[in-house]
Design a protein around this motif. Structure first.
Motif, PDB file in Angstrom:
ATOM      1  N   SER A 112       5.776  16.539 -11.745  1.00 46.80           N
ATOM      2  CA  SER A 112       7.090  17.009 -11.561  1.00 46.80           C
ATOM      3  C   SER A 112       8.183  16.139 -11.025  1.00 46.80           C
ATOM      4  CB  SER A 112       7.020  18.224 -10.428  1.00 46.80           C
ATOM      5  OG  SER A 112       8.167  18.672  -9.999  1.00 46.80           O
ATOM      6  N   VAL A 113       9.618  16.120 -11.752  1.00 44.26           N
ATOM      7  CA  VAL A 113      10.351  15.150 -11.302  1.00 44.26           C
ATOM      8  C   VAL A 113      10.795  15.556  -9.989  1.00 44.26           C
ATOM      9  CG1 VAL A 113      12.221  16.504 -12.566  1.00 44.26           C
ATOM     10  CG2 VAL A 113      12.574  13.821 -12.058  1.00 44.26           C
ATOM     11  N   VAL A 114      10.796  16.967  -9.858  1.00 46.81           N
ATOM     12  CA  VAL A 114      11.365  17.462  -8.474  1.00 46.81           C
ATOM     13  C   VAL A 114      10.538  16.823  -7.286  1.00 46.81           C
ATOM     14  CG1 VAL A 114      11.550  19.534  -6.817  1.00 46.81           C
ATOM     15  CG2 VAL A 114      11.890  19.566  -9.340  1.00 46.81           C
ATOM     16  N   ASN A 115       9.180  16.740  -7.412  1.00 44.32           N
ATOM     17  CA  ASN A 115       8.540  16.095  -6.342  1.00 44.32           C
ATOM     18  C   ASN A 115       8.648  14.617  -6.287  1.00 44.32           C
ATOM     19  OD1 ASN A 115       7.312  18.427  -5.543  1.00 44.32           O
ATOM     20  ND2 ASN A 115       5.387  18.394  -6.611  1.00 44.32           N
ATOM     21  N   ALA A 116       8.850  14.004  -7.301  1.00 46.42           N
ATOM     22  CA  ALA A 116       9.154  12.435  -7.496  1.00 46.42           C
ATOM     23  C   ALA A 116      10.419  12.064  -6.770  1.00 46.42           C
ATOM     24  CB  ALA A 116       9.246  12.014  -8.766  1.00 46.42           C
ATOM     25  N   GLN A 117      11.366  13.194  -6.895  1.00 42.58           N
ATOM     26  CA  GLN A 117      12.561  13.008  -6.114  1.00 42.58           C
ATOM     27  C   GLN A 117      12.364  13.107  -4.682  1.00 42.58           C
ATOM     28  OE1 GLN A 117      15.321  16.343  -6.030  1.00 42.58           O
ATOM     29  NE2 GLN A 117      17.118  15.237  -6.699  1.00 42.58           N
ATOM     30  N   ARG A 118      11.550  14.107  -4.372  1.00 36.86           N
ATOM     31  CA  ARG A 118      11.313  14.318  -2.929  1.00 36.86           C
ATOM     32  C   ARG A 118      10.558  13.424  -2.211  1.00 36.86           C
ATOM     33  NH1 ARG A 118       9.567  20.892  -2.979  1.00 36.86           N
ATOM     34  NH2 ARG A 118      11.869  21.706  -3.243  1.00 36.86           N
ATOM     35  N   ILE A 119       9.510  12.601  -3.047  1.00 37.20           N
ATOM     36  CA  ILE A 119       8.840  11.456  -2.402  1.00 37.20           C
ATOM     37  C   ILE A 119       9.651  10.307  -2.293  1.00 37.20           C
ATOM     38  CG2 ILE A 119       7.016   9.875  -3.154  1.00 37.20           C
ATOM     39  CD1 ILE A 119       5.639  12.423  -4.528  1.00 37.20           C
ATOM     40  N   GLU A 127       0.847  -1.299   0.005  1.00 36.29           N
ATOM     41  CA  GLU A 127       0.031   0.117  -0.142  1.00 36.29           C
ATOM     42  C   GLU A 127       0.888   1.300  -0.094  1.00 36.29           C
ATOM     43  OE1 GLU A 127      -3.240   0.124  -0.439  1.00 36.29           O
ATOM     44  OE2 GLU A 127      -3.140  -2.167  -0.724  1.00 36.29           O
ATOM     45  N   PHE A 128       1.878   1.299   0.698  1.00 35.14           N
ATOM     46  CA  PHE A 128       2.998   2.482   0.789  1.00 35.14           C
ATOM     47  C   PHE A 128       3.613   2.658  -0.754  1.00 35.14           C
ATOM     48  CE2 PHE A 128       7.175   3.807   2.910  1.00 35.14           C
ATOM     49  CZ  PHE A 128       6.866   5.198   2.469  1.00 35.14           C
ATOM     50  N   PHE A 129       3.909   1.359  -1.317  1.00 35.44           N
ATOM     51  CA  PHE A 129       4.474   1.571  -2.576  1.00 35.44           C
ATOM     52  C   PHE A 129       3.318   1.915  -3.621  1.00 35.44           C
ATOM     53  CE2 PHE A 129       5.130  -1.067  -6.632  1.00 35.44           C
ATOM     54  CZ  PHE A 129       6.320  -0.035  -7.144  1.00 35.44           C
ATOM     55  N   LYS A 130       2.040   1.538  -3.435  1.00 34.21           N
ATOM     56  CA  LYS A 130       1.080   2.307  -4.403  1.00 34.21           C
ATOM     57  C   LYS A 130       0.932   3.624  -4.202  1.00 34.21           C
ATOM     58  CE  LYS A 130      -1.464  -2.147  -5.261  1.00 34.21           C
ATOM     59  NZ  LYS A 130      -2.671  -2.734  -5.077  1.00 34.21           N
ATOM     60  N   HIS A 131       0.801   4.112  -2.899  1.00 33.23           N
ATOM     61  CA  HIS A 131       0.871   5.599  -2.488  1.00 33.23           C
ATOM     62  C   HIS A 131       1.805   6.146  -3.349  1.00 33.23           C
ATOM     63  CE1 HIS A 131       2.093   8.987  -0.461  1.00 33.23           C
ATOM     64  NE2 HIS A 131       2.953   8.499   0.183  1.00 33.23           N
ATOM     65  N   VAL A 132       3.132   5.720  -3.374  1.00 37.24           N
ATOM     66  CA  VAL A 132       3.997   6.604  -4.166  1.00 37.24           C
ATOM     67  C   VAL A 132       3.828   6.665  -5.406  1.00 37.24           C
ATOM     68  CG1 VAL A 132       6.513   6.428  -4.828  1.00 37.24           C
ATOM     69  CG2 VAL A 132       5.834   5.865  -2.378  1.00 37.24           C
ATOM     70  N   LEU A 133       3.524   5.545  -6.300  1.00 35.36           N
ATOM     71  CA  LEU A 133       2.924   5.660  -7.445  1.00 35.36           C
ATOM     72  C   LEU A 133       2.013   6.363  -7.859  1.00 35.36           C
ATOM     73  CD1 LEU A 133       3.323   1.632  -8.141  1.00 35.36           C
ATOM     74  CD2 LEU A 133       5.126   3.410  -8.663  1.00 35.36           C
ATOM     75  N   PHE A 134       0.876   6.561  -7.025  1.00 35.36           N
ATOM     76  CA  PHE A 134      -0.040   7.368  -7.234  1.00 35.36           C
ATOM     77  C   PHE A 134       0.162   8.699  -6.891  1.00 35.36           C
ATOM     78  CE2 PHE A 134      -2.978   3.694  -6.372  1.00 35.36           C
ATOM     79  CZ  PHE A 134      -3.691   3.571  -7.608  1.00 35.36           C
ATOM     80  N   SER A 135       1.160   9.050  -6.298  1.00 35.37           N
ATOM     81  CA  SER A 135       1.673  10.538  -6.007  1.00 35.37           C
ATOM     82  C   SER A 135       2.476  10.972  -7.502  1.00 35.37           C
ATOM     83  CB  SER A 135       2.660  10.560  -4.638  1.00 35.37           C
ATOM     84  OG  SER A 135       1.922  10.126  -3.700  1.00 35.37           O
ATOM     85  N   ILE A 136       3.209   9.940  -7.798  1.00 33.63           N
ATOM     86  CA  ILE A 136       3.985  10.422  -9.126  1.00 33.63           C
ATOM     87  C   ILE A 136       2.991  10.703 -10.212  1.00 33.63           C
ATOM     88  CG2 ILE A 136       5.534   9.413 -10.843  1.00 33.63           C
ATOM     89  CD1 ILE A 136       7.145   7.899  -8.614  1.00 33.63           C
ATOM     90  N   LYS A 137       1.847   9.663 -10.265  1.00 34.22           N
ATOM     91  CA  LYS A 137       0.860   9.821 -11.373  1.00 34.22           C
ATOM     92  C   LYS A 137       0.145  11.071 -11.168  1.00 34.22           C
ATOM     93  CE  LYS A 137      -3.266   7.848 -13.281  1.00 34.22           C
ATOM     94  NZ  LYS A 137      -4.122   6.566 -13.061  1.00 34.22           N
ATOM     95  N   ARG A 138      -0.123  11.833 -10.046  1.00 36.95           N
ATOM     96  CA  ARG A 138      -1.167  12.935  -9.965  1.00 36.95           C
ATOM     97  C   ARG A 138       0.021  14.219 -10.373  1.00 36.95           C
ATOM     98  NH1 ARG A 138      -1.956  10.783  -4.678  1.00 36.95           N
ATOM     99  NH2 ARG A 138      -4.048   9.866  -4.516  1.00 36.95           N
ATOM    100  N   ASP A 139       1.394  14.140 -10.012  1.00 38.93           N
ATOM    101  CA  ASP A 139       2.115  15.299 -10.180  1.00 38.93           C
ATOM    102  C   ASP A 139       3.343  14.968 -11.275  1.00 38.93           C
ATOM    103  OD1 ASP A 139       3.603  17.432 -10.177  1.00 38.93           O
ATOM    104  OD2 ASP A 139       3.336  17.645  -7.905  1.00 38.93           O
TER     105      ASP A 139
END
Length: 633
Positions: free
Chosen positions: A268-275, A254-266
């Protein structure tokens, strides 16, 4: 993640009443259930949290953002200091303590006495909900889907062909590693550094699955590996992903899916880097406007690209955007992926064109029996007599090679040549046998009449001895020893051992904060930074300084003797080509402790442990631009 109500339920009555008084003021005697209900209602108010979050300074908002995106892992104080500006790092602890007192976040106390900061489940959606950004159609994205599976099969083929060996230090031989780096060239379009990252990833997978074993200095493919490729190869990609989720997210899908959904929403590679930085907080987070390269990606984000789960848009070496691949979108939606057949074309000129989406056993067999000519989604192989016979000599049975001939659907001339080469190998071939020579004719005759002994031999050689079955050699030795006939010469065959984790395992490892218990004492982590104050009184304390080499020796010796932490600014100058020990790639600012010092000869080296990652590296002193004692313990 923990809910506010669950946190409040664990508090003592005085602690709960203190929070109630903070929210509503002193109200005299109240029912315990009412205190709990009212306190929970106040501290779970979404509008209250949103007002707090939007009023924060950018660096404070970033800290809260990172804490919530770290989910069950949490972040430690020293890790969060790497997310704050350098001039604000001393304020981080006070801010976090104040946020915890107001129940915007909470902290767990670990067995080691340190604190891990986490977010409440009640406010998770408030932090994570961001507008959906659509991809720019003009952008060209680079993916890596299925290339990792192909490279894993190719590395197995290298082991099968005897190209992978260990060195005396218990690690992969430099030349063997070079074979892999020269073969895995597709990743260069993002960064040459991606190749070594991928090699470490594959080696860690193979070693933890026991798909490769060690005999002496040689690395061999286990029988279980080929059985998996033969019967379950269609799920190899999923097998790698499940293993990776277990290692990087401790099995929390579930934690992993949360990360993927966060990348899908945004987008920005900057936010992906931060996540993803929350899983690999081993370097200082750059400012939002900083360019992002492969070397500045958190390890899990780089590995997501290698796994084929995200795609990067690259411009002049800079990663400018990220998006989910089509494969991971299907995986998230739980839709069944179509079963692809073998995508193979064999030409009359003895060339094969094979898609990396083909069955892994086909990829593995092709890499063993033919020469690989490129490293792209559509692979080109050349079938030659030498390559085919070299593959057969690794022990493939006639049945397996006949199956391979059927898979590739070769033209008549190619099929005829392959069958002719196979006949040369199978119809007349040398093989190794174990011979037991008995010089005593009476003993030799007695053994011939001994049924228990004859069951363990293939054939009796008149006037010489016996051809023994290799698997029974230990029992034969025991039997001969029992009768006082044990041969004097011991066996020289090296024992088969598991493939040991060594340097690549250290490169793959990431720190995961230990679980703890919720803390409501709300006391500062450090008591006045006692150790920091003591170090600051020395001549080496204070601000960054540039030291002459002799003085740099003194500072490092002092830090080693006191076990104190140091902070250094790393020079970005290109290393001298003649320098034997190149400076490792590091962020502009690091924090570390000194393990060993090597000042006997040039280049001068300090073996250090990076904080907070715990990674051990050799740091050339030439790469230290400025240095100071760390300000906190």
């Amino acid at each position: 993640m923990l809910a506010v109500k669950d946190f409040l339920n664990e508090l003592s009555k005085p602690q709960l009443k203190e929070l109630h008084t903070k929210a509503f003021g002193a109200q005299g005697l109240l029912n315990n259930a009412k205190i709990l209900s009212e306190t929970n209602s106040f501290f779970t108010d979404i509008e209250r949290f949103e007002k707090f979050y939007t009023s924060l300074e950018p660096w404070k908002r970033l800290c809260i953002f990172l804490i919530y995106h770290s989910e069950s892992r949490g972040l430690e104080l020293n890790e969060l200091r790497l997310a704050a500006p350098v001039n604000k790092r001393d304020e981080v602890e006070l801010f976090l303590l104040d946020a915890a007192k107001n129940l915007y976040i909470f902290r767990n106390r670990t067995e080691k006495g340190s604190y891990v900061y986490l977010g409440f489940d009640d406010f998770l959606k408030t932090i994570l909900l961001t507008p959906e950004n659509s991809a720019d159609e003009k952008m060209r994205f680079v993916g890596y889907e299925d290339m990792l599976v192909w490279h894993l099969c190719q590395m197995l083929a290298f082991a099968r062909l005897g190209k992978l060996k260990m060195n005396g230090a218990g690690n992969i031989h430099r030349r063997s590693f070079q074979f892999c780096e020269e073969a895995f060239t597709y990743a260069k379009q993002v960064s040459p550094d991606a190749i070594r990252e991928e090699c470490n990833l594959i080696l860690e997978f193979l070693s933890t699955h026991n798909w490769i074993e060690q005999r002496g200095m040689d690395l061999l493919v286990t029988e279980a590996t080929f059985e998996f490729l033969k019967h379950n190869g269609f799920r190899l990609k999923t097998e790698i992903l499940e293993w990776w989720i277990q290692r990087r997210f401790h099995g929390n899908e579930e934690f992993f899916k949360h990360v993927l959904f966060s990348i899908k929403r945004d987008f920005s590679v900057v936010n992906a880097q931060r996540i993803l930085w929350t899983l690999d907080p081993s370097f200082r987070l750059p400012q939002e406007t900083a360019d992002i390269f492969w070397s500045t990606l958190p390890k899990p984000l780089a590995e997501l690209w290698l796994l084929g789960m995200v795609e990067f848009s690259v411009n002049a070496g800079k990663i400018v955007a990220v998006r989910l691949s089509e494969w991971v979108k299907d995986w998230l939606s739980a839709s069944a992926s179509p079963m692809l057949g073998a995508q193979i074309s064999t030409l009359p000129n003895f060339e094969m064109i094979i898609s990396v989406k083909s069955a892994p056993r086909v990829l593995f067999m092709s890499a063993c029996l033919a020469e690989v000519k490129n490293d792209e989604p559509y692979l080109r192989f050349a079938i030659t007599r030498d390559s085919y016979l070299n593959g057969l000599k690794t022990g493939f049975s006639r049945e397996i090679t006949e199956s391979f001939e059927g898979w590739i659907n070769a033209p008549e001339n190619v099929l005829g040549a392959m069958q002719e080469w196979a006949a040369c190998y199978y119809d007349s071939s040398f093989s190794s046998v174990r011979l037991l020579k008995m010089n005593n004719a009476e003993v030799r005759e007695a053994l011939n009449q001994f049924p228990a002994f004859m069951e363990m031999v293939d054939e009796s050689i008149p006037g010489y001895g016996f051809i023994i079955k290799p698997e029974f050699e230990p029992k034969i030795r025991e039997l001969l020893k029992h009768y006082g006939l044990e041969p004097a010469n011991p066996t020289n065959d090296a024992a088969v051992e598991p493939f040991r984790n060594t340097d690549w395992s250290k490169e793959f490892w990431l720190h995961w904060t230990a679980e703890g218990t919720p803390d409501a004492a709300f006391k500062p982590e450090s008591d006045g930074n006692t150790v920091s104050a003591a170090l600051g009184t020395t001549k080496y304390g204070g601000d960054y300084q540039k030291f002459a080499m002799a003085d740099l020796f003194k500072v490092l010796r002092y830090a080693r003797s006191t076990n104190g932490s140091l902070e250094a600014k790393i020079s970005q100058k290109v290393a001298d080509k003649n320098q034997k020990t190149a400076a490792p790639k590091l962020p502009a600012e690091i924090r570390f402790k000194v393990e060993e010092l090597h000042f006997s000869k040039v280049p001068f080296i300090a073996k250090i442990t990076l904080e907070p990652s715990g990674k051990s590296i050799n740091l050339p002193l030439e790469s230290i631009a400025q240095l100071r004692m760390a300000r906190e313990s």
